[in-house]
Scaffold this active site. Structure first.
Site, PDB file in Angstrom:
ATOM      1  N   GLY A 124       0.830  -1.217   0.000  1.00 58.72           N
ATOM      2  CA  GLY A 124       0.000   0.000   0.000  1.00 58.72           C
ATOM      3  C   GLY A 124       0.855   1.254   0.000  1.00 58.72           C
ATOM      4  N   THR A 172       7.018  -5.947   5.539  1.00 63.92           N
ATOM      5  CA  THR A 172       5.738  -6.537   5.926  1.00 63.92           C
ATOM      6  C   THR A 172       5.971  -7.919   6.509  1.00 63.92           C
ATOM      7  OG1 THR A 172       3.638  -7.489   5.229  1.00 63.92           O
ATOM      8  CG2 THR A 172       5.277  -7.264   3.504  1.00 63.92           C
ATOM      9  N   ASP A 212       3.921 -10.119   6.192  1.00 60.30           N
ATOM     10  CA  ASP A 212       3.203 -11.057   5.305  1.00 60.30           C
ATOM     11  C   ASP A 212       4.112 -11.683   4.231  1.00 60.30           C
ATOM     12  OD1 ASP A 212       1.040 -10.122   6.735  1.00 60.30           O
ATOM     13  OD2 ASP A 212       0.406  -8.708   5.198  1.00 60.30           O
TER      14      ASP A 212
END
Ligand code: F6P
Length: 367
Positions: free
Chosen positions: A124, A145, A147
């Site tokens: 993002g 991140t 993730d």
């Protein structure tokens, strides 16, 4: 633009999006390299791009000021999931209004005489950075991140710490699951990618691992648990990535439709837990590990990767290159255009070696 217009004298750096362990290690790498190697001045932007909309609270960073931050979790600069200057949400006359404040950011950078920006963020934040490069701002990105879902890099920093935390949790849950002959379902983060669940599930000896990339069949999950129980293992550990969904079903969200915020996943662990309880008749407990995965001190791997990224980001700017993101192409740190890096997410390959490894040793992926 991909080349810096002017010789750099002053840079600013910001951390955007969700925090993760290793942000401070990047900040330290950037500040030390910029000052020591290039004699540049460095300013820290508070709370991501939000801090550039106001442009008022930037602080000059010194080596003295960043002492002791290497092992510290979080970010000393602060961050936010909101504050996208292209869709900036403000309250005007009691109403929520969306404004494009990107020109204000460019103007503030000019007023502050910032020649280039180091943006540390996930998909993002880097997508916002990419839009600013189109407006002529010289930016280098650093991929962050837990993730690990950014295509251009083998690993993002923060991921190794997250899977270490999750693995430790699985080890602890194993002992209590075994004592009580229970099934323990553990919901882990990762958004739309199953890296955290798959890698910590492998490291933590999970019996079932459910990931977004493979739609699960609850009957298959339950037969695995029943088979284990019949052969003497009267407990099971089921790892569920927050983005998992049943065959033909939908992901489970806690919150959607809030302007300027990504939808929040969460709740699939409880659903899977209930279904296992009903179908197997076993005692089931559910643990949602949540933000523990984002907190704490970075592992040695993340500290080293974050430091390498910080140094490489500054070297990238010094070489005159903008609009690129540093990335790990093992064993080297390289750069890749931000645009390409944010174009698509990196997902687990359902037929890849990691999944096959798990299945070879009897872990059920719910299929
Ligand atoms: O992207 C990192 C992450 O921790 C995801 O794994 C998770 O879905 C999300 O952020 C949680 O966001 P928030 O901190 O806004 O709840």
């Amino acid at each position: 633009m991909t080349e810096c217009k002017t010789a750099i004298k002053k840079i600013a750096l910001l951390t955007g999006g969700g925090d993760c362990p290793g942000l401070n290690a990047v900040i330290r790498g950037v500040v030390k390299t910029a000052i020591r190697k290039y004699n540049w001045r460095v300013h820290g932007v508070p709370d991501g791009f939000e801090g550039l909309v106001t442009g008022s609270s930037l602080v000059e960073m010194t080596e003295f000021g960043i002492r002791g931050i290497l092992p510290r979790g979080g970010t000393i600069l602060g961050t936010t999931n909101r504050g996208n200057p292209f869709e900036y949400v403000t309250a005007e006359g009691g109403k929520e209004v969306i404004r494009d404040m990107s020109d204000k950011v460019v103007e503030n950078l000019e007023i502050l005489q910032i020649d280039a920006l180091v943006v540390i963020g996930g998909d993002g934040t880097l997508a916002i950075a990419d839009k600013f490069t189109e407006k002529g701002v010289c930016i280098v990105g650093v991929p962050k991140t837990i993730d690990n879902d950014l295509q251009a890099t083998d690993y993002t920093f923060g991921f190794n710490t997250a899977i270490t935390t999750a693995t430790e949790a699985l080890d602890k849950l194993h002992t209590t699951a075994q004592s009580h002959h229970r099934v323990i379902v553990v919901e882990l983060m990762g958004r739309y990618a199953g890296w955290i669940a798959l890698e910590s599930g492998l490291a933590g000896g999970a019996d079932v691992i459910l990931i977004p990339e493979i739609e699960y069949d609850i009957e298959k999950v339950c037969s695995k648990i029943i088979r284990r129980s019949r052969t003497g293992s009267k407990f099971s550990i089921v790892v569920v990535a927050e983005g998992s969904r049943p065959i033909g079903g939908k992901m489970v969200f806690k919150e959607t439709g809030i302007r300027g915020r990504s939808p929040r996943l969460g709740g699939v662990g409880n659903i899977v837990g209930e279904q296992i309880g009903e179908r197997t008749g076993m005692d089931v407990r559910v643990t949602v590990l949540g933000h523990l995965q984002r907190g704490g001190s970075p592992t040695a791997f993340d500290r080293i990767l974050a430091t390498r990224f910080g140094v490489a980001a500054v070297d990238c700017l010094a070489s005159g290159k903008c609009a690129h993101m540093v990335c790990l192409k093992t064993p080297k740190i390289r750069i890749s255009p931000i645009k390409e890096a944010v174009a698509s997410l990196k997902n687990v390959d359902p037929e890849g070696q990691l999944v096959k490894t798990a299945e070879s040793i009897g872990i059920s992926l719910g299929r």
